[in-house]
Design a protein around this motif. Structure first.
Motif, PDB file in Angstrom:
ATOM      1  N   LYS A  40       0.840  -1.193   0.000  1.00  0.00           N
ATOM      2  CA  LYS A  40       0.000   0.000   0.000  1.00  0.00           C
ATOM      3  C   LYS A  40       0.879   1.249   0.000  1.00  0.00           C
ATOM      4  CE  LYS A  40      -3.756  -2.245   2.331  1.00  0.00           C
ATOM      5  NZ  LYS A  40      -5.024  -2.164   1.800  1.00  0.00           N
ATOM      6  N   GLN A  41       0.303   2.324  -0.517  1.00  0.00           N
ATOM      7  CA  GLN A  41       1.019   3.602  -0.498  1.00  0.00           C
ATOM      8  C   GLN A  41       1.158   4.074   0.947  1.00  0.00           C
ATOM      9  OE1 GLN A  41      -1.187   6.388  -2.864  1.00  0.00           O
ATOM     10  NE2 GLN A  41       0.139   6.044  -4.608  1.00  0.00           N
ATOM     11  N   PRO A  42       2.216   4.802   1.210  1.00  0.00           N
ATOM     12  CA  PRO A  42       2.340   5.372   2.547  1.00  0.00           C
ATOM     13  C   PRO A  42       1.237   6.406   2.764  1.00  0.00           C
ATOM     14  CG  PRO A  42       4.167   6.063   1.133  1.00  0.00           C
ATOM     15  CD  PRO A  42       3.335   5.118   0.356  1.00  0.00           C
ATOM     16  N   PRO A  43       0.963   6.727   4.007  1.00  0.00           N
ATOM     17  CA  PRO A  43      -0.054   7.762   4.273  1.00  0.00           C
ATOM     18  C   PRO A  43       0.290   9.061   3.546  1.00  0.00           C
ATOM     19  CG  PRO A  43       0.723   6.759   6.320  1.00  0.00           C
ATOM     20  CD  PRO A  43       1.569   6.220   5.214  1.00  0.00           C
ATOM     21  N   ALA A  44      -0.731   9.839   3.252  1.00  0.00           N
ATOM     22  CA  ALA A  44      -0.563  11.066   2.464  1.00  0.00           C
ATOM     23  C   ALA A  44       0.518  11.976   3.044  1.00  0.00           C
ATOM     24  CB  ALA A  44      -1.882  11.803   2.348  1.00  0.00           C
ATOM     25  N   ASP A  49       4.958  15.699  -2.251  1.00  0.00           N
ATOM     26  CA  ASP A  49       3.906  16.583  -2.738  1.00  0.00           C
ATOM     27  C   ASP A  49       3.744  16.436  -4.242  1.00  0.00           C
ATOM     28  OD1 ASP A  49       3.538  17.650  -0.203  1.00  0.00           O
ATOM     29  OD2 ASP A  49       4.965  19.276  -0.532  1.00  0.00           O
ATOM     30  N   LYS A  50       2.494  16.449  -4.687  1.00  0.00           N
ATOM     31  CA  LYS A  50       2.239  16.453  -6.130  1.00  0.00           C
ATOM     32  C   LYS A  50       2.382  17.885  -6.610  1.00  0.00           C
ATOM     33  CE  LYS A  50      -0.272  12.438  -7.191  1.00  0.00           C
ATOM     34  NZ  LYS A  50      -0.673  11.832  -8.395  1.00  0.00           N
ATOM     35  N   LYS A  51       3.249  18.056  -7.590  1.00  0.00           N
ATOM     36  CA  LYS A  51       3.474  19.383  -8.149  1.00  0.00           C
ATOM     37  C   LYS A  51       3.270  19.301  -9.647  1.00  0.00           C
ATOM     38  CE  LYS A  51       6.866  20.646  -4.615  1.00  0.00           C
ATOM     39  NZ  LYS A  51       8.271  21.017  -4.373  1.00  0.00           N
ATOM     40  N   PRO A  52       2.917  20.407 -10.270  1.00  0.00           N
ATOM     41  CA  PRO A  52       2.761  20.397 -11.730  1.00  0.00           C
ATOM     42  C   PRO A  52       4.056  19.988 -12.429  1.00  0.00           C
ATOM     43  CG  PRO A  52       1.904  22.430 -10.784  1.00  0.00           C
ATOM     44  CD  PRO A  52       2.617  21.699  -9.685  1.00  0.00           C
TER      45      PRO A  52
END
Length: 138
Positions: free
Chosen positions: A113-117, A122-125
């Motif tokens: 599973k993905q780690p917690p948010a 960070d999602k960046k453009p």
């Protein structure tokens, strides 16, 4: 939009089968003018999907199917969910014989599973990440 498209296909099928439908000739023509595809993909049985999984394994030597892989990835995900329900005693249509077949093929029932948010990057453009890459390269 997906629901609406599916509805158009269902209503068109009703007309083809001689049933009552809200679809009109004018609507059909307008959709045809756009190149609309009224055909739906055939629904595959469990055994047909399993055969596709066998073919996948023969080609890639594993059964860890990517989620977006030709509908098979989604099916694998659904099998994992059904397996969890089976283990928890919840209602499911997954049978023990099917679990055995999947196990014989090397099914991986739990994926990482993905780690917690708060622990993920960070999602960046794209442009921002590209600039970061440029700065890193300097």
């Amino acid at each position: 939009l997906r629901t609406w498209v599916e509805s158009q296909r269902k209503e068109y099928k009703k007309i083809r089968e001689g049933e009552d439908s809200f679809m009109t000739a004018s609507r059909i023509q307008r959709l045809n003018d756009l190149g609309f595809n009224f055909q739906t993909k055939p629904v595959l049985t469990w055994d047909q999907r399993f055969t596709k999984l066998i073919e996948f394994k023969q080609r890639y030597n594993h059964v860890q199917v990517p989620r977006q892989y030709e509908g098979l990835g989604k099916w694998i995900s659904e099998q994992r969910l059904k397996y969890r329900y089976l283990k928890e005693g919840k209602p499911t249509n997954l049978r023990h014989e099917q679990v055995d077949k999947l196990n014989e093929l090397g099914m991986v029932w739990q994926v990482i599973k993905q780690p917690p948010a708060h622990q993920r990057a960070d999602k960046k453009p794209w442009a921002v990440r590209f600039q970061e890459l440029l700065e890193f390269k300097e």
